[in-house]
Design an enzyme around this catalytic site. Structure first.
Site, mmCIF file in Angstrom:
data_model
loop_
_atom_site.group_PDB
_atom_site.id
_atom_site.type_symbol
_atom_site.label_atom_id
_atom_site.label_comp_id
_atom_site.label_asym_id
_atom_site.label_seq_id
_atom_site.Cartn_x
_atom_site.Cartn_y
_atom_site.Cartn_z
ATOM 1 N N HIS A 132 1.249 5.126 1.187
ATOM 2 C CA HIS A 132 0.782 6.188 2.073
ATOM 3 C C HIS A 132 0.928 7.517 1.337
ATOM 4 C CE1 HIS A 132 0.814 3.873 5.899
ATOM 5 N NE2 HIS A 132 1.732 3.161 5.264
ATOM 6 N N HIS A 159 0.852 -1.181 0.000
ATOM 7 C CA HIS A 159 0.000 0.000 0.000
ATOM 8 C C HIS A 159 0.889 1.231 0.000
ATOM 9 C CE1 HIS A 159 0.741 -1.184 4.183
ATOM 10 N NE2 HIS A 159 0.616 0.093 4.523
#
Length: 137
Positions: free
Chosen positions: A103, A101
């Protein structure tokens, strides 16, 4: 492929409710539940990949492109002065959820949200570059 035991797979695929910013066939962008700053977003692929080293190049490009668009939107919507794009890879680098993922953290001048590294001194750069090039083969 989605992993039913992975919380980020469940979040990205809408099986757990989130504050969703954007979604398409490949990824979802949601607000982080434990933000470093208000507006901190996560760009999450819908398919499960442990970390960025497993992501196909076309999807990696899509992740970073989406992160840049989200960062620009954070600056416009929140009045942020900038943003950080961060991908933690493996535990030593701060990865705590093992589904890749990105950020996207809005930043404001003087916020001290994230400590940045102190530049060190490069040593034996030619040898270091050669070792990394060889590992890419």
């Amino acid at each position: 492929m989605m992993d039913k035991n992975c919380i980020f797979c469940l979040l990205a695929n809408g099986e757990i409710p989130t504050a969703k910013i954007y979604e398409d066939d490949d990824l979802a962008v949601i607000l982080d539940a434990g933000p470093a700053a208000q507006g901190h977003a996560l760009v999450i692929p819908k398919n499960h990949f442990k970390n960025i080293t497993e992501v196909p190049c076309d999807l990696a490009g899509k992740l970073t492109s989406a992160a840049a668009k989200i960062g620009a939107a954070q600056m416009k919507a929140l009045g942020a002065d900038g943003f950080n794009i961060i991908i933690n890879t493996n535990e030593a680098a701060g990865q705590s959820v093992f589904h890749v993922h990105v950020h996207v953290i809005p930043r404001f001048s003087g916020d001290n949200v994230l400590p940045l590294w102190k530049p060190g001194e490069a040593k034996d750069s030619e040898n270091m570059a050669a070792r990394i090039r060889t590992a890419m083969e």
